[in-house]
Design a protein around this motif. Structure first.
Motif, PDB file in Angstrom:
ATOM      1  N   ILE A 139       0.850  -1.189   0.000  1.00  0.00           N
ATOM      2  CA  ILE A 139       0.000   0.000   0.000  1.00  0.00           C
ATOM      3  C   ILE A 139       0.882   1.234   0.000  1.00  0.00           C
ATOM      4  CG2 ILE A 139      -1.952   1.107   1.174  1.00  0.00           C
ATOM      5  CD1 ILE A 139      -2.220  -1.567   2.805  1.00  0.00           C
ATOM      6  N   THR A 140       0.718   2.112  -0.993  1.00  0.00           N
ATOM      7  CA  THR A 140       1.616   3.257  -1.091  1.00  0.00           C
ATOM      8  C   THR A 140       0.922   4.515  -1.582  1.00  0.00           C
ATOM      9  OG1 THR A 140       3.710   4.049  -2.068  1.00  0.00           O
ATOM     10  CG2 THR A 140       2.336   2.626  -3.444  1.00  0.00           C
ATOM     11  N   ALA A 169      -3.862   5.675  -8.407  1.00  0.00           N
ATOM     12  CA  ALA A 169      -4.710   4.775  -9.190  1.00  0.00           C
ATOM     13  C   ALA A 169      -6.058   4.552  -8.514  1.00  0.00           C
ATOM     14  CB  ALA A 169      -4.001   3.435  -9.398  1.00  0.00           C
ATOM     15  N   GLU A 170      -6.050   4.565  -7.177  1.00  0.00           N
ATOM     16  CA  GLU A 170      -7.275   4.319  -6.420  1.00  0.00           C
ATOM     17  C   GLU A 170      -8.055   5.608  -6.167  1.00  0.00           C
ATOM     18  OE1 GLU A 170      -7.951   1.294  -6.135  1.00  0.00           O
ATOM     19  OE2 GLU A 170      -5.979   0.344  -6.340  1.00  0.00           O
ATOM     20  N   GLY A 171      -7.365   6.752  -6.250  1.00  0.00           N
ATOM     21  CA  GLY A 171      -8.030   8.035  -6.032  1.00  0.00           C
ATOM     22  C   GLY A 171      -8.147   8.448  -4.585  1.00  0.00           C
ATOM     23  N   GLY A 177      -6.437   8.155   5.524  1.00  0.00           N
ATOM     24  CA  GLY A 177      -7.098   6.974   6.072  1.00  0.00           C
ATOM     25  C   GLY A 177      -8.001   6.283   5.071  1.00  0.00           C
ATOM     26  N   GLN A 178      -8.297   6.966   3.958  1.00  0.00           N
ATOM     27  CA  GLN A 178      -9.262   6.417   3.004  1.00  0.00           C
ATOM     28  C   GLN A 178      -8.716   5.238   2.208  1.00  0.00           C
ATOM     29  OE1 GLN A 178     -10.103  10.294   1.094  1.00  0.00           O
ATOM     30  NE2 GLN A 178     -12.238   9.953   1.656  1.00  0.00           N
ATOM     31  N   LEU A 179      -7.414   5.236   1.952  1.00  0.00           N
ATOM     32  CA  LEU A 179      -6.850   4.107   1.209  1.00  0.00           C
ATOM     33  C   LEU A 179      -6.916   2.826   2.035  1.00  0.00           C
ATOM     34  CD1 LEU A 179      -5.631   3.039  -1.347  1.00  0.00           C
ATOM     35  CD2 LEU A 179      -3.388   3.843  -0.599  1.00  0.00           C
ATOM     36  N   SER A 186     -11.885  -3.982  -0.065  1.00  0.00           N
ATOM     37  CA  SER A 186     -11.468  -4.902  -1.118  1.00  0.00           C
ATOM     38  C   SER A 186     -11.361  -6.333  -0.599  1.00  0.00           C
ATOM     39  CB  SER A 186     -10.117  -4.459  -1.695  1.00  0.00           C
ATOM     40  OG  SER A 186      -9.634  -5.373  -2.647  1.00  0.00           O
ATOM     41  N   TYR A 187     -10.879  -6.471   0.638  1.00  0.00           N
ATOM     42  CA  TYR A 187     -10.713  -7.807   1.230  1.00  0.00           C
ATOM     43  C   TYR A 187     -11.901  -8.218   2.098  1.00  0.00           C
ATOM     44  CZ  TYR A 187      -5.856  -8.267  -0.274  1.00  0.00           C
ATOM     45  OH  TYR A 187      -4.700  -8.399  -1.018  1.00  0.00           O
TER      46      TYR A 187
END
Length: 204
Positions: A139-140, A169-171, A177-179, A186-187
């Motif tokens: 995660i980056t 890429a994910e926005g 904290g949103q990523l 996703s999981y």
């Protein structure tokens, strides 16, 4: 403590203690930061990258790049209201043509790629995480294209992760904290099912 998030507790731990904390818990997913955790950037200040790109460019192009690159990034983020990639950032350099922008994009990306090295301690922790048999997500927060980050990781000998989440890429970003929320969605896991290791006390 000097750290608002009490990072001092972690800094004082031995490598084996960090490894145990990462791998011996009950969490279903192991998340690892990429830059400065698995890969080290030899250029600590982002401004150094801009200066190198400017110097390697034609005089006028390099001068405009160095003068307006940061402003273009801010404009691109403001317009999108989210994290943006390298193309969007350079696209705001309206003083330059398409061919010049393409050259700058290639040059900036190549400077970034050449400036990273694997962190041996990080590689060891990555391999230990894989050995647990649980999925490992990387995660980056970065403006670099996902494909470029994948290439950096592969070149450093990092293979076998389950998913790679790149902010532009994910926005959404880690430091908001949103990523992390996106990763959990996703999981389909709860917060207590995710353990994270990174170098930044605010983002990770």
């Amino acid at each position: 403590s000097w750290s608002a998030w009490r990072l001092a507790q972690v800094i004082q731990r031995r490598y084996e203690d960090v490894k145990s904390w990462l791998t011996d818990g009950p969490e279903k997913l192991i998340g690892l930061d990429v830059f400065d955790t698995l890969l080290s950037k030899t250029l600590l200040d982002p401004e150094f990258t801009k200066k190198i790109v400017a110097r390697r460019s034609a005089a006028e192009v390099g001068e405009l790049f160095h003068k307006f690159r940061a402003e273009a990034e801010a404009q691109a983020r403001a317009q999108k209201g989210a994290d943006v990639g390298l193309d969007a950032r350079l696209g705001e350099l309206t003083q330059l043509g398409a061919e010049e922008l393409a050259g700058l994009r290639e040059l900036e990306e190549s400077v970034e790629v050449s400036s990273v090295r694997p962190r041996e301690e990080g590689l060891g922790l990555f391999r230990s995480a894989l050995a647990t048999g649980r999925p490992v997500a990387l995660i980056t927060d970065t403006f670099l294209p996902k494909k470029t980050v994948e290439g950096m990781l592969t070149k450093a000998g990092l293979k076998g992760w389950d998913k790679l989440f790149v902010s532009n890429a994910e926005g959404v970003r880690k430091d908001s904290g949103q990523l992390f929320e996106h990763v959990r969605t996703s999981y389909q896991i709860s917060p207590e099912d995710l353990v994270i290791l990174g170098d930044n006390e605010r983002s990770d």
